[in-house]
Design a protein around this motif. Sequence first.
Motif, PDB file in Angstrom:
ATOM      1  N   UNK A  13     -14.281  -0.363  -6.418  1.00 28.97           N
ATOM      2  CA  UNK A  13     -14.034   0.366  -7.663  1.00 28.97           C
ATOM      3  C   UNK A  13     -13.661   1.814  -7.378  1.00 28.97           C
ATOM      4  N   UNK A  14     -14.314   2.411  -6.379  1.00 28.56           N
ATOM      5  CA  UNK A  14     -13.996   3.788  -6.028  1.00 28.56           C
ATOM      6  C   UNK A  14     -12.565   3.904  -5.537  1.00 28.56           C
ATOM      7  N   UNK A  15     -12.092   2.891  -4.794  1.00 30.05           N
ATOM      8  CA  UNK A  15     -10.722   2.921  -4.299  1.00 30.05           C
ATOM      9  C   UNK A  15      -9.723   2.914  -5.446  1.00 30.05           C
ATOM     10  N   UNK A  16     -10.034   2.155  -6.484  1.00 26.82           N
ATOM     11  CA  UNK A  16      -9.151   2.119  -7.658  1.00 26.82           C
ATOM     12  C   UNK A  16      -9.178   3.449  -8.381  1.00 26.82           C
ATOM     13  N   UNK A  17     -10.364   4.019  -8.550  1.00 26.74           N
ATOM     14  CA  UNK A  17     -10.504   5.244  -9.329  1.00 26.74           C
ATOM     15  C   UNK A  17      -9.907   6.456  -8.633  1.00 26.74           C
ATOM     16  N   UNK A  18      -9.667   6.348  -7.319  1.00 28.82           N
ATOM     17  CA  UNK A  18      -9.064   7.459  -6.589  1.00 28.82           C
ATOM     18  C   UNK A  18      -7.773   7.901  -7.246  1.00 28.82           C
ATOM     19  N   UNK A  19      -6.967   6.925  -7.720  1.00 29.21           N
ATOM     20  CA  UNK A  19      -5.665   7.260  -8.284  1.00 29.21           C
ATOM     21  C   UNK A  19      -5.625   7.214  -9.800  1.00 29.21           C
ATOM     22  N   UNK A  89      -4.290  -1.885  -8.396  1.00 30.74           N
ATOM     23  CA  UNK A  89      -3.614  -1.053  -7.402  1.00 30.74           C
ATOM     24  C   UNK A  89      -2.113  -1.343  -7.394  1.00 30.74           C
ATOM     25  N   UNK A  90      -1.766  -2.612  -7.528  1.00 30.33           N
ATOM     26  CA  UNK A  90      -0.354  -2.989  -7.584  1.00 30.33           C
ATOM     27  C   UNK A  90       0.332  -2.314  -8.778  1.00 30.33           C
ATOM     28  N   UNK A  91      -0.347  -2.295  -9.918  1.00 29.63           N
ATOM     29  CA  UNK A  91       0.208  -1.630 -11.084  1.00 29.63           C
ATOM     30  C   UNK A  91       0.442  -0.154 -10.859  1.00 29.63           C
ATOM     31  N   UNK A  92      -0.490   0.498 -10.156  1.00 28.87           N
ATOM     32  CA  UNK A  92      -0.320   1.915  -9.841  1.00 28.87           C
ATOM     33  C   UNK A  92       0.932   2.139  -9.002  1.00 28.87           C
ATOM     34  N   UNK A 162      -3.994  -7.314   7.880  1.00 26.14           N
ATOM     35  CA  UNK A 162      -2.610  -6.857   7.750  1.00 26.14           C
ATOM     36  C   UNK A 162      -2.481  -5.721   6.754  1.00 26.14           C
ATOM     37  N   UNK A 163      -3.214  -5.809   5.659  1.00 25.53           N
ATOM     38  CA  UNK A 163      -3.178  -4.746   4.656  1.00 25.53           C
ATOM     39  C   UNK A 163      -3.710  -3.428   5.188  1.00 25.53           C
ATOM     40  N   UNK A 164      -4.764  -3.495   5.990  1.00 26.00           N
ATOM     41  CA  UNK A 164      -5.313  -2.280   6.598  1.00 26.00           C
ATOM     42  C   UNK A 164      -4.279  -1.624   7.507  1.00 26.00           C
ATOM     43  N   UNK A 165      -3.579  -2.438   8.292  1.00 22.77           N
ATOM     44  CA  UNK A 165      -2.535  -1.913   9.173  1.00 22.77           C
ATOM     45  C   UNK A 165      -1.474  -1.170   8.363  1.00 22.77           C
ATOM     46  N   UNK A 166      -1.056  -1.743   7.250  1.00 24.97           N
ATOM     47  CA  UNK A 166      -0.058  -1.108   6.398  1.00 24.97           C
ATOM     48  C   UNK A 166      -0.604   0.159   5.752  1.00 24.97           C
ATOM     49  N   UNK A 167      -1.834   0.101   5.262  1.00 23.51           N
ATOM     50  CA  UNK A 167      -2.423   1.263   4.600  1.00 23.51           C
ATOM     51  C   UNK A 167      -2.612   2.417   5.578  1.00 23.51           C
ATOM     52  N   UNK A 168      -3.010   2.104   6.801  1.00 25.92           N
ATOM     53  CA  UNK A 168      -3.141   3.154   7.816  1.00 25.92           C
ATOM     54  C   UNK A 168      -1.781   3.785   8.103  1.00 25.92           C
ATOM     55  N   UNK A 180      -1.663   8.698  -0.467  1.00 25.58           N
ATOM     56  CA  UNK A 180      -2.400   8.689   0.795  1.00 25.58           C
ATOM     57  C   UNK A 180      -3.891   8.428   0.553  1.00 25.58           C
ATOM     58  N   UNK A 181      -4.432   9.013  -0.517  1.00 33.16           N
ATOM     59  CA  UNK A 181      -5.843   8.791  -0.832  1.00 33.16           C
ATOM     60  C   UNK A 181      -6.091   7.345  -1.235  1.00 33.16           C
ATOM     61  N   UNK A 182      -5.171   6.782  -2.010  1.00 31.57           N
ATOM     62  CA  UNK A 182      -5.315   5.379  -2.381  1.00 31.57           C
ATOM     63  C   UNK A 182      -5.258   4.497  -1.141  1.00 31.57           C
ATOM     64  N   UNK A 183      -4.337   4.790  -0.231  1.00 32.92           N
ATOM     65  CA  UNK A 183      -4.216   4.002   0.998  1.00 32.92           C
ATOM     66  C   UNK A 183      -5.497   4.077   1.827  1.00 32.92           C
ATOM     67  N   UNK A 184      -6.071   5.261   1.946  1.00 33.11           N
ATOM     68  CA  UNK A 184      -7.324   5.384   2.695  1.00 33.11           C
ATOM     69  C   UNK A 184      -8.449   4.627   2.000  1.00 33.11           C
ATOM     70  N   UNK A 185      -8.449   4.646   0.672  1.00 34.12           N
ATOM     71  CA  UNK A 185      -9.440   3.863  -0.062  1.00 34.12           C
ATOM     72  C   UNK A 185      -9.287   2.373   0.207  1.00 34.12           C
ATOM     73  N   UNK A 186      -8.034   1.896   0.332  1.00 30.76           N
ATOM     74  CA  UNK A 186      -7.807   0.498   0.683  1.00 30.76           C
ATOM     75  C   UNK A 186      -8.380   0.181   2.060  1.00 30.76           C
ATOM     76  N   UNK A 187      -8.145   1.063   3.019  1.00 31.86           N
ATOM     77  CA  UNK A 187      -8.678   0.851   4.374  1.00 31.86           C
ATOM     78  C   UNK A 187     -10.191   0.709   4.336  1.00 31.86           C
TER      79      UNK A 187
END
Length: 210
Positions: A13-19, A89-92, A162-168, A180-187
């Motif tokens: 939830x925190x990862x979503x709220x980042x953005x 996240x996809x919608x964002x 695979x998603x972590x690799x892309x987000x990094x 960038x903050x959303x990507x780090x939240x995904x990681x």
Amino acid sequence: MRRRHAGWVAGAAAAVLVAAGAVTYAVAEGTDGSVARAPGARSADAGFARDMAVHHQQAVEMSYIVRDSTKDEEVRRLAYDIAQTQANQRGMMLGWLDLWGLPKVSAEPPMTWMGMGDMASGEDGALMPGMATNKELDKLRSLNGKQAEILFLHLMTAHHRGGIHMAEGCVAKCTVRVEKRLAQGMVDAQQSEIQLMADMLKERGAQARS
């Protein structure tokens, strides 16, 4: 078990709220933090948004498949949370592409923004790292109960790696601060979820694949 899952949900939830609420500020920024301009069509920001939107869509699809294939409440709850988090996240990301005035698809191969445009051609639907093939998705659809749970956990673990690799890659290359903050939240969230799924596999007499 419920407490363990609740901890992961809070992280997701925190990862979503980042953005959340920051879409209008999704533009590149200067080194002094000033607003500069929207990223270009071939930028890492646009490439990540496009590719991760596709990557997330498959995670949503797999989650709904297993949700309807098992009565296990822990797996169904996890699948629902993954579907909701990644759909949001996809919608964002698609919203950012609209904001930037950029197309949601590109003529360039997936992962070009990471210098991986010459990777495998996406045979049988696996377009990017960690994505399941069409054959694997068909197998997941054919299973029920514990067998479906185990295959889902294996496929989703690979999907998140695979998603972590892309987000990094976005954390390293993107210029839009909120992205960038959303990507780090995904990681962070997906690393926690990989451990959660490893525990769930053990409970079902299976092991996470290396």
